[in-house]
Design an enzyme around this catalytic site. Structure first.
Site, PDB file in Angstrom:
ATOM      1  N   ASP A 920       0.830  -1.011   0.058  1.00 38.78           N
ATOM      2  CA  ASP A 920       0.036  -0.095  -0.182  1.00 38.78           C
ATOM      3  C   ASP A 920       0.952   0.927  -0.044  1.00 38.78           C
ATOM      4  OD1 ASP A 920      -2.205   1.525   0.029  1.00 38.78           O
ATOM      5  OD2 ASP A 920      -2.968   0.516   1.852  1.00 38.78           O
ATOM      6  N   LYS A 989      -6.262  12.047  10.712  1.00 38.31           N
ATOM      7  CA  LYS A 989      -5.807  10.844   9.757  1.00 38.31           C
ATOM      8  C   LYS A 989      -6.659  11.513   8.136  1.00 38.31           C
ATOM      9  CE  LYS A 989      -5.208   6.397   7.691  1.00 38.31           C
ATOM     10  NZ  LYS A 989      -5.432   5.005   8.293  1.00 38.31           N
ATOM     11  N   ASP A1147      -4.164   2.799  -5.287  1.00 39.10           N
ATOM     12  CA  ASP A1147      -2.693   2.802  -4.808  1.00 39.10           C
ATOM     13  C   ASP A1147      -2.438   1.629  -3.915  1.00 39.10           C
ATOM     14  OD1 ASP A1147      -4.210   3.638  -2.602  1.00 39.10           O
ATOM     15  OD2 ASP A1147      -3.122   5.228  -2.326  1.00 39.10           O
TER      16      ASP A1147
END
Length: 1228
Positions: A920, A989, A1147
């Site tokens: 990742d 986050k 991604d």
């Protein structure tokens, strides 16, 4: 008299509707002259305002009413007395629960009624003044009718009166919005300014509207003609064509393609004189025949056995128009044996003529893949573990599935013992469905017959040819599918209409492919194509696209695999869908006493048309009657029906070879996903040189050719929990029966307290959410169970930014933790010397426990907890259940099972693993920004620089925000003191992750508020704390990623200037994919239907004004998404060259444990190669050329400003991009 008419128009909705005349009819009716109508424009605007206010009253009145209790209140009258009577009967037959309507909140209604009354008085006052002026000015028109000068004078006065009325209405609108305090302000200059703006904008808007309308009408004409061609009715097609051709105004709508369609219809019947007549008609209006025109003429000449001289003249004419014979076979699309007939005609005058050789394949010259396409192939294309014969069988299964268009599969919900109630409900449902099918068929045939009697194709009768394309029973099947799949909560009219129209179109397309011979040719080519993939065939160095193109070129004769463009306009699909929906709603009825025998056996509608509010919009819904919902619930049927395109493919997908061809065998699939009705993306793709699209097509083919299978042990555990009331902690939705129970209602609804009403609404909302989640999980698990013993494939396409997605919507590897856990690669590979270690590291990554630790530390931790891993694998539901307390529990469990099997095998290195291991990206959006700006500090924060341990940008931002907080707390800021101990990685986050994708401070504040709620932050400080935090997070990111903010600002400002100039933002990715942002100010088209009017947004005009705010805000994130998709595609293509299995979730890259190290190396190399290009400089050059290419003298002021902005490319820092090659945690 004028004043009375104005008052009647204003008060009509309130006073006149009681007489049974729907307001939509009343609004359209008028006995006034055109001049008087023009003078009352302001009245309509004020009346519509009152309508909106009344709708708002209704929204507020119903805001506290449970959905079940508002059926009677919200039933919308259909536009005929007959339909109203049917609905009234149904309402009378409703149960006691449905008639229960709680008392409304008096304060709200009284307040709004008072506001409406005051506004109405103001409006009447203004209108009386305007009316008196209009009456005074308009008197001469009654007396003087014979003198031309008097007429002119009257006309001038009337225009003056209209302007006066408009100005008055505009002034009153401003006053009503501004309130009493602004009533005496100077408003004349504002009105004049508005009028000037309107005058300046009107010509452009009128031109845009006309252009858009013209495009829609041309598409409708073409679609109608195509329908008649398919139905083999050329006389009907010619009649329609002549109706336009004979009218000079309508003739402008006709194109060469319209004439070609009619000529093709006559050519198939060998009527040469009709074709020649149409050919001459075409030329008589100065339209130039194209290649298709000559192909049709030559085909008909062959069929009618024309003389050599006639064919020779035709070919001479063709040459004179600038074409050559070879063009006929290289550029035209043929159906059936048309190509052979044209060739036969040519060989009559040129006996030795041979088909031109296929053009030499063009090689993609993109700098990033120059060597990839030009160098000698390194490996042959990987083989599947299937023989040629097995793949042929799989292709036939897939073909049969798509020909049926739908598939019915077993549900995974546990089959409950059949109770007498369930047996009775199933019998009732079967009886009703049989009756409904007959009623729908009868209504459909009657309506269709009535349409056939109408001589002109206008209004509803314009749909007639579309109702003849399929057998009547198929239309009934489609309507029954919609009825059977309707949820108890109902569905939007627009959604149902689109689905019905699309189903008809897809079935028509399938039948047309069969009729044209395309399907037969597709079978022949696919049976040869599988030799590239089968294990018992010779190795080949071709890519799938190249091999398919080679086979098509070798086939030579027969129909083209691409059909001539026969797409239907979006507005037409919606109109057809609404027509079928109206038939369905009016035809399907059920006895009122079905569940209660004591009631009369009167028939009532099964479906109701109601209105609901979504945000500030009033939306029409179709909702099933509770009787129907109850029978369906009691029957507890155990099957589900899906469109064939919703199921993974049972054979390898057809390779993408162009923007119009690829993916499923028959189902129509777009290469690029875009909103319904948009055409700009497809036009860009069609204009792009085909060789520039090769990398994108090849990458999609690579992703689609990955074969999958089901992890059966994990699937069985998930299904067992699903059927045992679910588990929200494990993301298995519980059934609706587990929803919180609403408070017990007292006998009188007026006794409900406000808190009880609120609680009731929350319970209903929770139940609706649980139903939605439960059905989503049911669909995914049922499809997975259907393919549990099969190997299957996910064909891929992409969005307008180039991001790739599997085509089947429900079950695929982009799904949640549950879905990913039950997917395995069909191909197995040995683990090799490091494979088991990678499985263990992957396991710890999935737990989320050691994100800040080095890889070796993660591996050591996995070895330490080996006992927990094995216990989870052996006793997932009865052991210590360690796996349940992790971030991705189901993927953790699947990985535990794989590790257990591998570690217990005699030789772990030789163990054949099918398990995907993920790598990742570390905040991938910021990685691209840091690389673009060569930002050293940013690069370190997102792991572009080699480090011994992974850098966590979220923790770094949280730490920086905490430092800001401490400083503010010391200075006495109260909210900073309250936030002590609450600021952490989890809180910041989401905002840090999304700020790179364009989240605003408003959106960031909402994210912060949600996170603070999760950690039980004091509710009274939520707003202030979230406002404070988002400000500090944005400041922290700005300091850490200075180059990122500079690039973001440059992209935003550039997009803003481009959009303000009236253009949309376009760019080309480093792989050559053209992109346009689809954000426009679209003027909706209103579809007038019997049930309700639909507002349809259809982007059919290239000259539409862009939405400036969306264009500028979306450009930075969309540009970064286009770069991450480019990086993924480069990685996919080079992984193929190395013989790797590769798939991605944006991604996050997946491969076998054996090949993780190779994929990591390729991933880093391609990132460096991508960002070694001058991406921002190339973007600047492209935009300067695209938007500022005019000469200096003729360049507008906005162009100079844009030119200055685009030329000022942000400066880059000192980060050495090659450091990424050695960064362990770049992707990990």
């Amino acid at each position: 008299m004028a004043l009375l008419r104005l008052r009647a128009a204003l008060l009509g909705p309130a006073r006149l509707r009681g007489g049974g005349i729907p307001w939509s009819v009343l609004r359209c009716y008028s006995s006034a002259s055109a001049k008087e109508k023009a003078g009352r424009n302001a009245v309509c605007e004020r009346t519509e305002l009152l309508e909106v206010l009344k709708a708002r009253v209704k929204q507020l009145q119903t805001s506290n009413i449970p959905e079940v209790t508002i059926n009677k209140v919200e039933l919308a009258p259909l536009q005929s007395d007959r339909h109203q009577e049917a609905l009234q009967k149904a309402m009378d037959g409703s149960t006691a629960a449905e008639r229960l309507v709680p008392t409304q909140s008096i304060s709200w209604t009284e307040k709004l009624k008072k506001e409406m009354y005051i506004r109405q008085l103001k409006v009447e006052k203004k209108l009386s003044i305007a009316a008196s002026q209009m009456t005074a000015d308009g008197q001469p028109k009654v007396k003087v009718k014979t003198k031309v000068k008097a007429k002119a004078k009257t006309k001038a006065k009337s225009k003056k009166s209209q302007k006066s009325t408009k100005a008055t209405a505009s002034t009153s609108r401003n006053q009503s919005r501004a309130g009493p305090s602004s009533a005496n302000t100077c408003h004349k200059p504002r009105v004049e300014e508005m009028n000037q703006d309107m005058k300046a904008q009107k010509p452009q808007r009128v031109h845009e509207d006309r252009s858009s309308q013209r495009k829609i009408m041309q598409q409708n004409i073409q679609s109608n003609l195509e329908c008649f061609l398919y139905l083999q009715r050329p006389e009907e097609a010619e009649k329609l064509l002549l109706s336009y051709h004979s009218n000079p105004a309508k003739r402008k709508l006709l194109t060469v393609d319209a004439y070609n369609v009619v000529m093709r219809g006559w050519a198939r019947k060998g009527c040469l004189h009709r074709v020649i007549h149409l050919f001459s008609m075409l030329e008589s209006i100065s339209l130039r025949p194209n290649l298709d025109s000559y192909a049709v003429l030559l085909e008909c000449m062959t069929q009618s056995q024309s003389s050599t001289k006639a064919i020779w003249r035709c070919v001479q004419h063709l040459t004179k128009d600038g074409f050559c014979v070879d063009d006929l076979f290289q550029k035209c699309l043929f159906e059936g044996d048309e190509k052979e007939k044209v060739l036969k005609a040519i060989r009559i005058i040129q006996p030795d003529y041979q088909l031109p050789p296929p053009p030499k394949p063009e090689i993609c010259k993109t700098a990033l893949l120059k060597n990839f396409y030009s160098e000698k192939k390194m490996v042959s294309y990987p083989k599947l573990d299937f023989s040629v014969e097995e793949l042929r069988e799989r292709f036939q299964q897939q073909l049969e599935l798509e020909l049926n268009s739908t598939i019915t599969i077993d549900s995974v919900e546990s089959t409950k013992p059949l109770t007498p109630q369930a047996i009775k409900a199933r019998q009732q449902l079967a009886t009703f469905r049989s009756q409904w099918r007959g009623a729908i068929l009868q209504a459909f045939q009657k309506s269709k017959h009535n349409m056939s009697q109408v001589k002109t194709m206008s209004g509803p009768s314009a749909l007639y040819p579309y109702l003849c394309l399929l057998p009547d029973e198929e239309y009934v099947d489609i309507m029954m599918q919609i009825l059977n799949s309707l949820s108890p909560q109902g569905e939007s009219l627009a959604v149902l209409a689109r689905e019905l129209g699309s189903k008809v179109y897809n079935r028509y397309l399938t039948q047309r492919k069969q009729q044209s011979g395309q399907l037969k040719k597709m079978q022949e080519i696919y049976e040869n194509y599988i030799h590239l993939l089968a294990k018992d065939s010779q190795p080949s160095e071709y890519l799938p696209r190249e091999y398919w193109e080679k086979l098509v070129a070798e086939a030579g004769y027969g129909p083209s695999l691409n059909l001539k463009d026969c797409s239907w306009p979006y507005v037409l699909l919606m109109r057809l869908g609404m027509y079928l929906l109206e038939i369905l709603v009016h035809s399907v009825k059920v006895p009122r006493n079905t569940l209660n025998p004591r009631l009369p056996s009167k028939l009532i509608p099964v479906l109701y048309h109601i209105y609901s509010f979504r945000s500030s919009w009033q939306v029409g819904l179709i909702k099933p009657h509770p009787i129907f919902s109850q029978i369906v619930s009691d029957a507890a049927e155990t099957t589900l029906t899906f469109n064939s395109s919703a199921i993974p493919m049972l054979c390898p997908p057809v390779p993408w070879t162009s923007p119009h061809f690829g993916a499923f065998v028959l189902s129509d699939t777009k290469l690029m996903r875009y909103v319904d009705g948009a055409i700009q993306h497809q036009q860009l793709l069609d204009q792009c040189p085909q060789m520039n699209l090769h990398p994108v097509l090849d990458a999609l083919n690579q992703l689609g050719n990955c074969a999958w299978k089901i992890n059966q042990p994990v699937l069985d555990i998930i299904i067992s929990i699903f059927n045992d009331k679910g588990n929200e902690k494990l993301d298995i939705p519980p059934p609706v029966s587990e929803a919180p129970k609403p408070p017990v209602s007292p006998s009188s609804s007026s006794a409900l307290h406000k808190s009880q009403k609120h609680e009731l609404l929350l319970c209903k909302k929770k139940a609706a959410e649980m139903h939605s989640l439960r059905m989503d999980a049911l669909y995914k698990l049922s499809i997975a169970n259907y393919v549990r013993d099969k190997v299957f494939w996910f064909p891929h396409n992409m969005d307008f930014r180039g991001r790739t997605y599997p085509c089947p919507p429900y079950f695929n590897h982009l799904g949640n933790d549950v879905t990913r856990a039950i997917l395995l690669f069909a191909e197995g590979r040995p683990l090799g010397p490091k494979g088991l270690d990678w499985l263990k590291i992957h396991l710890i990554n999935l737990t989320g426990l050691k994100k800040k630790n080095a890889l070796q530390e993660r591996l050591d931790y996995a070895n330490e907890i080996m006992e927990e891993i094995l216990d989870s694998a052996d006793h997932p539901l009865t052991g210590r259940k360690w796996w349940m307390n992790t971030d991705e529990p189901w993927q953790v469990l699947a990985c535990c099972m794989e590790i257990a099997k591998a570690s217990r095998s005699p030789d772990p290195a030789a163990f054949i693993s099918h398990f995907p291991v993920h790598q990742d990206g570390s905040c991938n959006g910021l990685q691209h920004y840091a690389a673009l700006g060569r930002d050293l500090i940013g690069a370190i924060s997102v792991n572009l620089m080699p480090c011994s341990v992974p850098q966590d940008v979220y923790s770094a931002v949280a730490q920086q925000v905490e430092e800001f907080r401490k400083k503010d707390a010391e200075e006495g800021l109260r909210i900073a003191q309250v936030l002590e101990g609450f600021i952490g990685r989890k809180v910041v986050k989401q905002t840090v992750m999304t700020v790179v994708y364009g989240v605003t401070r408003y959106g960031g504040r909402l994210q912060m508020e949600k996170r603070l709620k999760e950690i039980e932050f004091p509710e009274e400080y939520l707003w202030e704390a979230s406002h404070y935090l988002v400000k500090r997070v944005f400041n922290g990111i700005k300091e850490m990623f200075s180059a990122t903010r500079d690039i973001q600002n440059w992209l935003t400002e550039s997009a803003k200037l481009i959009a303000q100039s009236g253009r949309t933002v376009e760019w080309v990715t480093p792989l050559g994919l053209p992109i346009v942002q689809p954000y426009y100010r679209i003027k909706p088209t209103v579809l007038t239907c019997n049930m309700q009017n639909l507002s349809v947004k259809s982007s059919t005009n290239n000259n539409q004004k862009p939405d400036t705010v969306k264009q500028k805000n979306a450009f930075p994130p969309n540009f970064i998404h286009s770069l991450d998709s480019t990086h993924m595609m480069l990685t996919a293509l080079h992984c193929f060259r190395q013989g790797l299995t590769f798939v991605s979730v944006h991604d996050c890259y997946w491969t076998h444990a054996l090949t993780v190290d190779i994929m990591n190396k390729i991933c880093r190399q391609q990132f460096v190669a991508l960002h070694s290009q001058k991406i921002l400089e190339d973007l600047s050059k492209f935009m300067l050329k695209n938007y500022c290419s005019s000469d200096g003298e003729s360049r507008a002021l906005w162009q100079n400003k844009l030119m200055e902005q685009l030329s000022n490319v942000p400066k880059t820092g000192e980060f050495n991009l090659n450091k990424v090659i050695d960064s362990t945690y770049f992707f990990s």
